[in-house]
Scaffold this motif. Structure first.
Motif, PDB file in Angstrom:
ATOM      1  N   ALA A  10       0.952  -1.309  -0.113  1.00 61.76           N
ATOM      2  CA  ALA A  10       0.011   0.091  -0.030  1.00 61.76           C
ATOM      3  C   ALA A  10       0.810   1.377  -0.021  1.00 61.76           C
ATOM      4  CB  ALA A  10      -1.022   0.210   1.144  1.00 61.76           C
ATOM      5  N   ASN A  11       0.225   2.094  -0.569  1.00 64.53           N
ATOM      6  CA  ASN A  11       1.094   3.392  -0.776  1.00 64.53           C
ATOM      7  C   ASN A  11       0.503   4.327   0.394  1.00 64.53           C
ATOM      8  OD1 ASN A  11       2.074   6.090  -1.006  1.00 64.53           O
ATOM      9  ND2 ASN A  11       1.509   6.272  -3.170  1.00 64.53           N
ATOM     10  N   SER A  33       1.418   8.151   6.548  1.00 65.89           N
ATOM     11  CA  SER A  33       0.399   8.393   7.447  1.00 65.89           C
ATOM     12  C   SER A  33       0.303   7.302   8.453  1.00 65.89           C
ATOM     13  CB  SER A  33      -0.839   8.302   6.720  1.00 65.89           C
ATOM     14  OG  SER A  33      -1.889   8.302   7.354  1.00 65.89           O
ATOM     15  N   GLN A  34       0.399   7.493   9.790  1.00 64.99           N
ATOM     16  CA  GLN A  34       0.298   6.739  10.909  1.00 64.99           C
ATOM     17  C   GLN A  34      -1.136   5.803  10.880  1.00 64.99           C
ATOM     18  OE1 GLN A  34       1.092   8.143  14.872  1.00 64.99           O
ATOM     19  NE2 GLN A  34      -0.629   6.910  15.390  1.00 64.99           N
ATOM     20  N   ASP A  35      -2.096   6.660  10.517  1.00 63.92           N
ATOM     21  CA  ASP A  35      -3.552   6.056  10.133  1.00 63.92           C
ATOM     22  C   ASP A  35      -3.567   4.781   9.086  1.00 63.92           C
ATOM     23  OD1 ASP A  35      -4.425   7.635  12.147  1.00 63.92           O
ATOM     24  OD2 ASP A  35      -5.585   8.899  10.674  1.00 63.92           O
ATOM     25  N   GLY A  38      -1.457   1.687  10.285  1.00 63.22           N
ATOM     26  CA  GLY A  38      -2.464   1.147  11.280  1.00 63.22           C
ATOM     27  C   GLY A  38      -3.315   0.108  10.427  1.00 63.22           C
ATOM     28  N   ALA A  39      -3.938   0.902   9.471  1.00 66.60           N
ATOM     29  CA  ALA A  39      -5.130   0.302   8.711  1.00 66.60           C
ATOM     30  C   ALA A  39      -4.420  -0.961   8.011  1.00 66.60           C
ATOM     31  CB  ALA A  39      -5.624   1.317   7.589  1.00 66.60           C
ATOM     32  N   CYS A  40      -3.261  -0.736   7.325  1.00 68.84           N
ATOM     33  CA  CYS A  40      -2.357  -1.974   6.804  1.00 68.84           C
ATOM     34  C   CYS A  40      -2.211  -2.916   7.792  1.00 68.84           C
ATOM     35  CB  CYS A  40      -1.026  -1.309   6.224  1.00 68.84           C
ATOM     36  SG  CYS A  40      -1.401  -0.434   4.672  1.00 68.84           S
ATOM     37  N   CYS A  41      -1.613  -2.607   8.845  1.00 67.75           N
ATOM     38  CA  CYS A  41      -1.480  -3.921  10.091  1.00 67.75           C
ATOM     39  C   CYS A  41      -2.641  -4.628  10.269  1.00 67.75           C
ATOM     40  CB  CYS A  41      -0.729  -3.503  11.377  1.00 67.75           C
ATOM     41  SG  CYS A  41       0.782  -2.471  10.967  1.00 67.75           S
ATOM     42  N   ARG A  42      -3.910  -3.996  10.539  1.00 66.39           N
ATOM     43  CA  ARG A  42      -5.022  -4.537  10.559  1.00 66.39           C
ATOM     44  C   ARG A  42      -5.313  -5.496   9.262  1.00 66.39           C
ATOM     45  NH1 ARG A  42      -6.267   0.492  12.810  1.00 66.39           N
ATOM     46  NH2 ARG A  42      -7.388   1.082  10.974  1.00 66.39           N
ATOM     47  N   ASP A  43      -5.606  -4.856   8.232  1.00 71.58           N
ATOM     48  CA  ASP A  43      -5.669  -5.912   7.003  1.00 71.58           C
ATOM     49  C   ASP A  43      -4.762  -6.782   6.773  1.00 71.58           C
ATOM     50  OD1 ASP A  43      -7.627  -3.698   6.581  1.00 71.58           O
ATOM     51  OD2 ASP A  43      -6.638  -2.770   5.052  1.00 71.58           O
ATOM     52  N   LEU A  44      -3.569  -6.624   6.893  1.00 73.84           N
ATOM     53  CA  LEU A  44      -2.638  -7.787   6.733  1.00 73.84           C
ATOM     54  C   LEU A  44      -3.012  -9.048   7.925  1.00 73.84           C
ATOM     55  CD1 LEU A  44      -0.027  -8.982   5.633  1.00 73.84           C
ATOM     56  CD2 LEU A  44       1.280  -7.921   7.531  1.00 73.84           C
ATOM     57  N   CYS A  45      -3.204  -8.640   8.929  1.00 76.31           N
ATOM     58  CA  CYS A  45      -3.716  -9.596  10.161  1.00 76.31           C
ATOM     59  C   CYS A  45      -4.934 -10.486   9.761  1.00 76.31           C
ATOM     60  CB  CYS A  45      -3.747  -9.108  11.492  1.00 76.31           C
ATOM     61  SG  CYS A  45      -1.870  -8.627  12.253  1.00 76.31           S
ATOM     62  N   ALA A  69      11.029   3.000   0.635  1.00 75.49           N
ATOM     63  CA  ALA A  69      10.672   4.137  -0.201  1.00 75.49           C
ATOM     64  C   ALA A  69      11.352   3.713  -1.449  1.00 75.49           C
ATOM     65  CB  ALA A  69      11.146   5.413   0.339  1.00 75.49           C
ATOM     66  N   VAL A  70      10.620   4.096  -2.644  1.00 79.53           N
ATOM     67  CA  VAL A  70      11.276   3.873  -3.822  1.00 79.53           C
ATOM     68  C   VAL A  70      12.034   5.188  -4.118  1.00 79.53           C
ATOM     69  CG1 VAL A  70      10.640   3.507  -6.506  1.00 79.53           C
ATOM     70  CG2 VAL A  70       9.174   2.633  -4.542  1.00 79.53           C
TER      71      VAL A  70
END
Length: 141
Positions: A10-11, A33-35, A38-45, A69-70
């Motif tokens: 995710a970007n 973005s910290q938010d 956090g959403a990516c961590c929840r989605d991954l789990c 970072a690219v």
């Protein structure tokens, strides 16, 4: 049964950069973005947990999260990652005390498909906290 790898990419910078004044980001830095982290961590789990349950996997899963970072060329050093937090009222800010690392060490947690929702939330929180601690921040999902 064969085991595999699940990848969630995710970007996490576009939303942070869109809602933050340009002067708040140090030169040669990328806002993250910290938010969204956090959403990516929840989605991954959640995705790994659901997939494992559907495939009837009964062994523990190793989940790894990292940020990267690219760069334009392999010779170019990566830009600093600048954490953007959302405060009360939806205002975004870069905390003065936050670190701006160029690399984030991979963070690993273990998830068991037999875990219940509370354990799933705790695993996502652990992953998120360990990533954000590298910025010098102690967040809560």
């Amino acid at each position: 049964m064969s085991r595999g790898t699940e990848l969630l990419a995710a970007n996490v910078s576009w939303h942070a950069a869109r809602h933050l004044a340009t002067h708040a980001i140090p030169a040669a830095g990328v806002a993250v973005s910290q938010d969204f982290i956090g959403a990516c961590c929840r989605d991954l789990c959640t995705t790994a947990w659901e997939l494992a349950r559907r495939l009837r996997v009964d062994s523990a899963l190793q989940l790894t999260a990292t940020l990267t970072a690219v760069t334009l060329s392999p010779m170019t050093p990566p830009p600093a990652l600048v954490p953007v937090v959302t405060g009360f009222g939806g205002f975004t800010d870069v905390p003065n005390h936050a670190h701006h690392p160029r690399r984030i060490q991979p963070v690993t947690v273990t998830l068991t498909p037999l875990d219940e929702a509370e354990a799933l939330h705790e695993t996502a929180q652990e992953l998120f906290t360990d990533v954000m601690n590298q910025f010098g921040l102690d967040p809560q999902l």
